[in-house]
Design a protein around this motif. Structure first.
Motif, mmCIF file in Angstrom:
data_model
loop_
_atom_site.group_PDB
_atom_site.id
_atom_site.type_symbol
_atom_site.label_atom_id
_atom_site.label_comp_id
_atom_site.label_asym_id
_atom_site.label_seq_id
_atom_site.Cartn_x
_atom_site.Cartn_y
_atom_site.Cartn_z
ATOM 1 N N ASP A 1 1.138 19.523 0.458
ATOM 2 C CA ASP A 1 0.444 20.655 0.341
ATOM 3 C C ASP A 1 1.682 21.996 0.275
ATOM 4 O O ASP A 1 2.795 21.911 1.448
ATOM 5 N N GLY A 2 1.958 22.204 -1.006
ATOM 6 C CA GLY A 2 2.513 22.793 -1.358
ATOM 7 C C GLY A 2 3.990 22.209 -0.716
ATOM 8 O O GLY A 2 4.590 21.713 -1.802
ATOM 9 N N ASP A 3 5.100 22.523 -0.088
ATOM 10 C CA ASP A 3 6.184 21.932 -0.204
ATOM 11 C C ASP A 3 6.724 20.612 1.238
ATOM 12 O O ASP A 3 7.801 20.512 1.252
ATOM 13 N N VAL A 4 5.210 20.778 1.625
ATOM 14 C CA VAL A 4 5.735 19.706 2.540
ATOM 15 C C VAL A 4 4.743 18.516 2.398
ATOM 16 O O VAL A 4 3.678 18.651 1.229
ATOM 17 N N VAL A 5 5.110 16.900 2.135
ATOM 18 C CA VAL A 5 5.121 15.626 2.281
ATOM 19 C C VAL A 5 5.013 15.212 3.014
ATOM 20 O O VAL A 5 6.162 15.256 3.771
ATOM 21 N N LYS A 6 4.470 14.323 3.091
ATOM 22 C CA LYS A 6 4.194 12.993 4.005
ATOM 23 C C LYS A 6 3.545 12.185 4.215
ATOM 24 O O LYS A 6 2.483 12.281 2.939
ATOM 25 N N GLY A 7 4.165 10.873 4.040
ATOM 26 C CA GLY A 7 3.280 9.664 3.480
ATOM 27 C C GLY A 7 3.791 8.614 4.118
ATOM 28 O O GLY A 7 4.422 8.909 5.530
ATOM 29 N N GLU A 8 3.561 7.274 3.695
ATOM 30 C CA GLU A 8 3.728 5.900 3.631
ATOM 31 C C GLU A 8 3.588 5.030 2.805
ATOM 32 O O GLU A 8 2.641 5.419 2.304
ATOM 33 N N THR B 1 0.901 -1.071 0.041
ATOM 34 C CA THR B 1 0.801 0.011 0.306
ATOM 35 C C THR B 1 1.376 1.061 -0.378
ATOM 36 O O THR B 1 2.537 1.124 0.352
ATOM 37 N N GLN B 2 -0.006 2.202 -0.494
ATOM 38 C CA GLN B 2 1.267 3.984 -0.712
ATOM 39 C C GLN B 2 0.103 4.974 -0.321
ATOM 40 O O GLN B 2 -1.132 4.740 -1.045
ATOM 41 N N HIS B 3 0.673 5.776 0.710
ATOM 42 C CA HIS B 3 -0.622 6.960 0.459
ATOM 43 C C HIS B 3 0.535 8.225 1.166
ATOM 44 O O HIS B 3 1.398 7.597 1.729
ATOM 45 N N GLU B 4 0.293 9.385 -0.042
ATOM 46 C CA GLU B 4 1.196 10.242 0.512
ATOM 47 C C GLU B 4 0.254 11.631 0.062
ATOM 48 O O GLU B 4 -0.752 11.719 -0.721
ATOM 49 N N VAL B 5 0.165 12.648 0.889
ATOM 50 C CA VAL B 5 -0.484 13.826 0.707
ATOM 51 C C VAL B 5 0.655 14.937 0.747
ATOM 52 O O VAL B 5 1.494 15.318 1.630
#
Length: 127
Positions: free
Chosen positions: A82-89, A76-80
């Motif tokens: 918003d601008g220059d900020v990336v968060k995911g797993e 699985t993968q999920h990423e968000v």
């Protein structure tokens, strides 16, 4: 794996910025063992006054998963972004039966940071 994720993320970033449009299917679509990211050049139908904002605020929320009991491919993968900020797993079942989960963040201040969690292979007792 990192190269595939990078290709997919680049395609999504370009699509988010309006530089390209994602083709039929979706980025990260899996065929066999290869992830395929579609990013054909956008077609504007001959309109010369079409404006593309290359400096638009990048923002997306992306997820995918594969669960194939026949091949044993589970991920699985999920990423968000918003601008220059990336968060995911992302997570995957490794060939030895262990499970890997990677949580990551990236921004201009802290750079790229990832935390990797591995669990031992599941062993079943037979009676």
């Amino acid at each position: 794996m990192i190269a595939r994720v990078t290709v997919i993320l680049c395609a999504l970033a370009l699509a988010s910025a309006g530089v390209v449009q994602l083709g039929h299917g979706y980025a990260g679509e899996s065929y066999g063992h290869e992830a395929v990211a579609y990013a054909p050049v956008a077609h504007y139908g001959g309109h010369e006054d079409t404006h593309v904002d290359y400096h638009a605020h990048p923002k997306y929320d992306y997820s995918y998963s594969v669960s194939d009991p026949h091949t044993g491919d589970h991920k699985t993968q999920h990423e968000v972004r918003d601008g220059d900020v990336v968060k995911g797993e992302y997570s995957l079942l490794q060939p030895d039966g262990s499970f890997r989960k990677v949580t990551y963040t990236a921004d201009d201040h802290n750079g790229f940071n990832a935390v990797v969690h591995n669990t031992a292979p599941a062993h079943h007792e037979y009676h």
